[in-house]
Design a protein around this motif. Structure first.
Motif, PDB file in Angstrom:
ATOM      1  N   LYS A  38       0.839  -1.192   0.000  1.00 56.38           N
ATOM      2  CA  LYS A  38       0.000   0.000   0.000  1.00 56.38           C
ATOM      3  C   LYS A  38       0.877   1.246   0.000  1.00 56.38           C
ATOM      4  O   LYS A  38       0.659   2.184  -0.766  1.00 56.38           O
ATOM      5  N   THR A  39       1.899   1.249   0.855  1.00 58.66           N
ATOM      6  CA  THR A  39       2.805   2.391   0.933  1.00 58.66           C
ATOM      7  C   THR A  39       3.608   2.510  -0.343  1.00 58.66           C
ATOM      8  O   THR A  39       3.751   3.601  -0.916  1.00 58.66           O
ATOM      9  N   SER A  45       1.458   3.938  -3.091  1.00 59.91           N
ATOM     10  CA  SER A  45       1.193   5.381  -2.937  1.00 59.91           C
ATOM     11  C   SER A  45       2.385   6.206  -3.386  1.00 59.91           C
ATOM     12  O   SER A  45       2.224   7.178  -4.129  1.00 59.91           O
ATOM     13  N   VAL A  46       3.564   5.800  -2.937  1.00 67.27           N
ATOM     14  CA  VAL A  46       4.766   6.566  -3.265  1.00 67.27           C
ATOM     15  C   VAL A  46       5.037   6.523  -4.767  1.00 67.27           C
ATOM     16  O   VAL A  46       5.305   7.554  -5.385  1.00 67.27           O
ATOM     17  N   ARG A  95       2.604   8.788  -6.723  1.00 71.87           N
ATOM     18  CA  ARG A  95       2.942  10.213  -6.662  1.00 71.87           C
ATOM     19  C   ARG A  95       4.175  10.510  -7.485  1.00 71.87           C
ATOM     20  O   ARG A  95       4.254  11.511  -8.190  1.00 71.87           O
ATOM     21  N   MET A  96       5.166   9.614  -7.396  1.00 70.24           N
ATOM     22  CA  MET A  96       6.411   9.835  -8.138  1.00 70.24           C
ATOM     23  C   MET A  96       6.144   9.836  -9.641  1.00 70.24           C
ATOM     24  O   MET A  96       6.805  10.546 -10.400  1.00 70.24           O
ATOM     25  N   VAL A 119      13.050  13.623  -5.155  1.00 70.25           N
ATOM     26  CA  VAL A 119      12.354  12.999  -4.033  1.00 70.25           C
ATOM     27  C   VAL A 119      13.015  11.669  -3.739  1.00 70.25           C
ATOM     28  O   VAL A 119      13.268  10.883  -4.652  1.00 70.25           O
ATOM     29  N   THR A 120      13.296  11.411  -2.486  1.00 69.85           N
ATOM     30  CA  THR A 120      13.845  10.108  -2.082  1.00 69.85           C
ATOM     31  C   THR A 120      13.016   9.566  -0.927  1.00 69.85           C
ATOM     32  O   THR A 120      12.814  10.251   0.066  1.00 69.85           O
ATOM     33  N   THR A 121      12.560   8.323  -1.085  1.00 73.70           N
ATOM     34  CA  THR A 121      11.833   7.666   0.007  1.00 73.70           C
ATOM     35  C   THR A 121      12.702   6.549   0.553  1.00 73.70           C
ATOM     36  O   THR A 121      13.216   5.728  -0.204  1.00 73.70           O
ATOM     37  N   HIS A 122      12.881   6.540   1.881  1.00 70.69           N
ATOM     38  CA  HIS A 122      13.769   5.577   2.533  1.00 70.69           C
ATOM     39  C   HIS A 122      12.970   4.529   3.285  1.00 70.69           C
ATOM     40  O   HIS A 122      12.222   4.853   4.213  1.00 70.69           O
ATOM     41  N   PHE A 123      13.160   3.269   2.924  1.00 72.47           N
ATOM     42  CA  PHE A 123      12.534   2.170   3.659  1.00 72.47           C
ATOM     43  C   PHE A 123      13.621   1.419   4.420  1.00 72.47           C
ATOM     44  O   PHE A 123      14.718   1.200   3.904  1.00 72.47           O
ATOM     45  N   LYS A 124      13.298   1.020   5.662  1.00 73.67           N
ATOM     46  CA  LYS A 124      14.300   0.313   6.470  1.00 73.67           C
ATOM     47  C   LYS A 124      13.728  -0.982   7.003  1.00 73.67           C
ATOM     48  O   LYS A 124      12.508  -1.184   7.006  1.00 73.67           O
ATOM     49  N   ILE A 136       2.677  12.295  -0.530  1.00 73.84           N
ATOM     50  CA  ILE A 136       3.472  11.176  -1.075  1.00 73.84           C
ATOM     51  C   ILE A 136       3.057   9.816  -0.529  1.00 73.84           C
ATOM     52  O   ILE A 136       3.170   8.796  -1.206  1.00 73.84           O
ATOM     53  N   VAL A 158      12.263  12.463   1.598  1.00 76.21           N
ATOM     54  CA  VAL A 158      12.856  13.800   1.544  1.00 76.21           C
ATOM     55  C   VAL A 158      12.619  14.369   0.153  1.00 76.21           C
ATOM     56  O   VAL A 158      12.921  13.718  -0.849  1.00 76.21           O
TER      57      VAL A 158
END
Lengths: 283, 279
Positions: A164-165, A168-169, A172-173, A201-206, B94, B130
């Motif tokens: 889901k996340t 979404s990301v 948008r990207m 834009v950078t999305t960080h997953f851990k 986002i 970010v």
């Protein structure tokens, strides 16, 4: 060549329908490969599909109550058919509440998959709705194009974040850029990055975890590979979004393998279905 | 929270820092004025003002006061920049629109000053995004010169009453005509479309009418295409004030309550449709 199969369980029917719907969202045409134990929906990477390829594998026994196959010959006991999955999808839609669904390979003016759904009715006589889905039989000499893809020599394998996340990301990207860089390491970290004139834009997953491929895997990374080291691939966002949007079957395991700067290999596993999708890097 | 990942050195370089526990408290109000790509941001000690203009005839402003933010630091008297609003909204949302109660996106918005991008740190469920959005030199917003001394007519209505009318407005009508008068019809919205003329009347003693101050009869027309975007602001609001001045300029002011019940304002200014003046 003969093929006939029957589904009588409504749960199996719904599940099969969802799988076909997912495939129909990924491609307009594909090859349906039928063997005694499995069904496969195959798209082999071609220029026409933008180099994307797909392999969807179903265990026949988990869906069909009856399954009879007589392939092309005794030593090649398979049937390969080119089909538009959307047609199958539409036919299955009318079969939603069917008591039973029979699928048969038939010859009308040309080869067809005939789907007959026995629908519940108030009277004692059941209604039967029949669909003839045109198919093209693939001659044996072309079968090599539709073999199971080999696991690529990947650099990093990592579980995907919650879909889901991720979806979404990526959605948008996609509004912001045509291409996206996906990078990941053996420390369970993944980044999605876009970079244009207007915005980056950078999305960080851990803490995603890395699948333990172990001895049977073809992980090319040496035991001394720095777990922090990122491997990356740049892909067309629309292809990734198309894959994520089409999903109707919620996978029990979702992961990807990355061949540095070459291939993004996505794998969705469910109890009785596995779906692999290969997206090549943008030139 | 993204705050913990920044060093003191990072924080020192910014001339504007604004943080929200719930990014929707900014994105929702910005959506109400997002009819064009570019927005002019102006930050002062009092808070943030965001302006969007269209063809020099329409201006929308959103005001988010400093106390709406959980953190608001500004190191100069005013900080101004221009940014692509569509891109900003894509960044603020986002993580998509979460329908799970209690789950929201936290935001920290930072700006280093002229020539630097607007930097957003967004976090939801442990995932951090970010964004660096390029900024331009801010244009000077138009001064519509709308002051209370020139106001001829003013009404304040509960938004619900106007929402229905605005959602049904005949879009084939080129103009929206507003009539305000101390006598009947008091407050009337009119359209002149392909299917005919339509009138929406609001009597002065209606429950929905909170304030009615009309000194003289005034009828003005405004281009429908200019006013249509204001419907978004209306949808978010609970009250709206409608004022016209001696030139026929229109001011719409919307009182908006955000997710946490705090109050923000959105206003629209619109020039009257020139053609009518010639009649």
């Amino acid at each position: 060549m003969k093929f006939r199969a029957k589904i009588i369980d409504v749960g199996c029917l719904n599940h099969f329908t969802r799988v076909v719907n997912t495939v129909s969202r990924l491609t307009k045409a594909c090859v349906l490969r039928l063997t005694c134990d499995h069904l496969y929906f195959v798209l082999s990477g071609r220029v026409a599909s933008g180099g994307v390829s797909m392999w969807c594998e179903l265990s026949q026994g988990n869906f069909f109550d009856e399954f009879q196959l007589e392939g092309v010959s005794a030593d090649a006991n398979e049937i390969l058919l080119e089909v538009a999955p959307e047609n199958l999808s539409r036919a299955l839609k009318t079969a939603q509440n069917a008591k039973s669904v029979k699928i048969k390979l038939t010859k009308k003016s040309s080869a067809c998959l005939t789907l007959a759904a026995e629908l519940p009715s108030l009277s004692s006589v059941s209604r039967v709705v029949t669909h003839d889905i045109p198919v093209d039989v693939i001659p044996r000499r072309l079968w090599h194009d539709f073999r199971e893809p080999q696991m690529p020599d990947f650099d990093v394998s990592i579980y995907l974040p919650p879909l889901k996340t991720l979806k979404s990301v990526v959605d948008r990207m996609k509004n912001l850029s045509n291409s996206l860089v996906l990078e990941a390491n053996l420390n369970g970290e993944m980044n999605l990055k876009i970079d244009t004139d207007l915005v980056s834009v950078t999305t960080h997953f851990k803490d995603l975890g890395n699948p333990p491929w172990g001895d049977d895997g073809s992980q090319s990374s040496s035991p001394h590979r720095d777990p922090e080291l990122m491997t990356e691939v740049c892909v067309d966002i629309r292809k990734l979004q198309q894959f994520l949007t089409g999903q109707q079957v919620h996978p029990s395991r979702a992961m990807c393998n990355i061949v540095d700067r070459r291939i993004l290999h996505l794998i969705f596993l469910h109890e009785d279905v596995s779906l692999q999708y290969f997206i090549p890097a943008l030139a | 929270m993204p705050l913990s990942t920044q060093s003191q050195a990072d924080i020192d370089q910014y001339i504007l820092i604004a943080s929200l526990d719930n990014a929707r408290n900014l994105s929702n109000i910005l959506k109400a004025i997002s009819f064009r790509d570019h927005a002019i941001f102006n930050a002062t000690q009092n808070g943030l003002k965001v302006t969007v203009e269209d063809s020099k005839c329409l201006q929308a402003n959103a005001f988010i006061q400093a106390d709406i933010f959980q953190e608001y630091i500004i190191k100069e008297d005013t900080v101004g920049f221009q940014v692509n609003l569509t891109v900003l909204l894509d960044c603020l949302t986002i993580f998509g629109g979460s329908t799970v109660p209690g789950v929201c996106t936290a935001l920290r918005m930072c700006y280093n000053g002229y020539g630097y991008p607007l930097t957003l740190f967004l976090e939801e469920g442990g995932v951090v995004t970010v964004c660096k959005i390029n900024t331009q030199e801010p244009e000077e917003p138009i001064d519509f010169d709308f002051c209370s001394t020139n106001v001829t007519n003013k009404v304040i209505l509960q938004s619900d009453s106007l929402k229905e009318a605005f959602s049904e407005l005949d879009m084939t009508s080129e103009v929206l005509q507003i009539t305000m008068s101390p006598s009947h019809p008091y407050f009337r919205l009119s359209t002149f479309g392909n299917s005919g003329n339509a009138h929406y009347d609001y009597p002065k003693d209606s429950d929905m009418m909170e304030l009615f101050q009309c000194t003289k009869i005034q009828t003005s027309r405004y281009k429908m295409s200019l006013l249509k975007p204001s419907t978004k602001a209306l949808a978010l609001s609970c009250k709206v004030s409608v004022r016209t001045d001696s030139r026929g300029f229109l001011s719409l002011q919307y009182l908006v309550r955000n997710d946490d019940g705090q109050i923000c304002f959105v206003e629209y200014y619109c020039c009257p449709d020139e053609e009518v003046e010639e009649e």
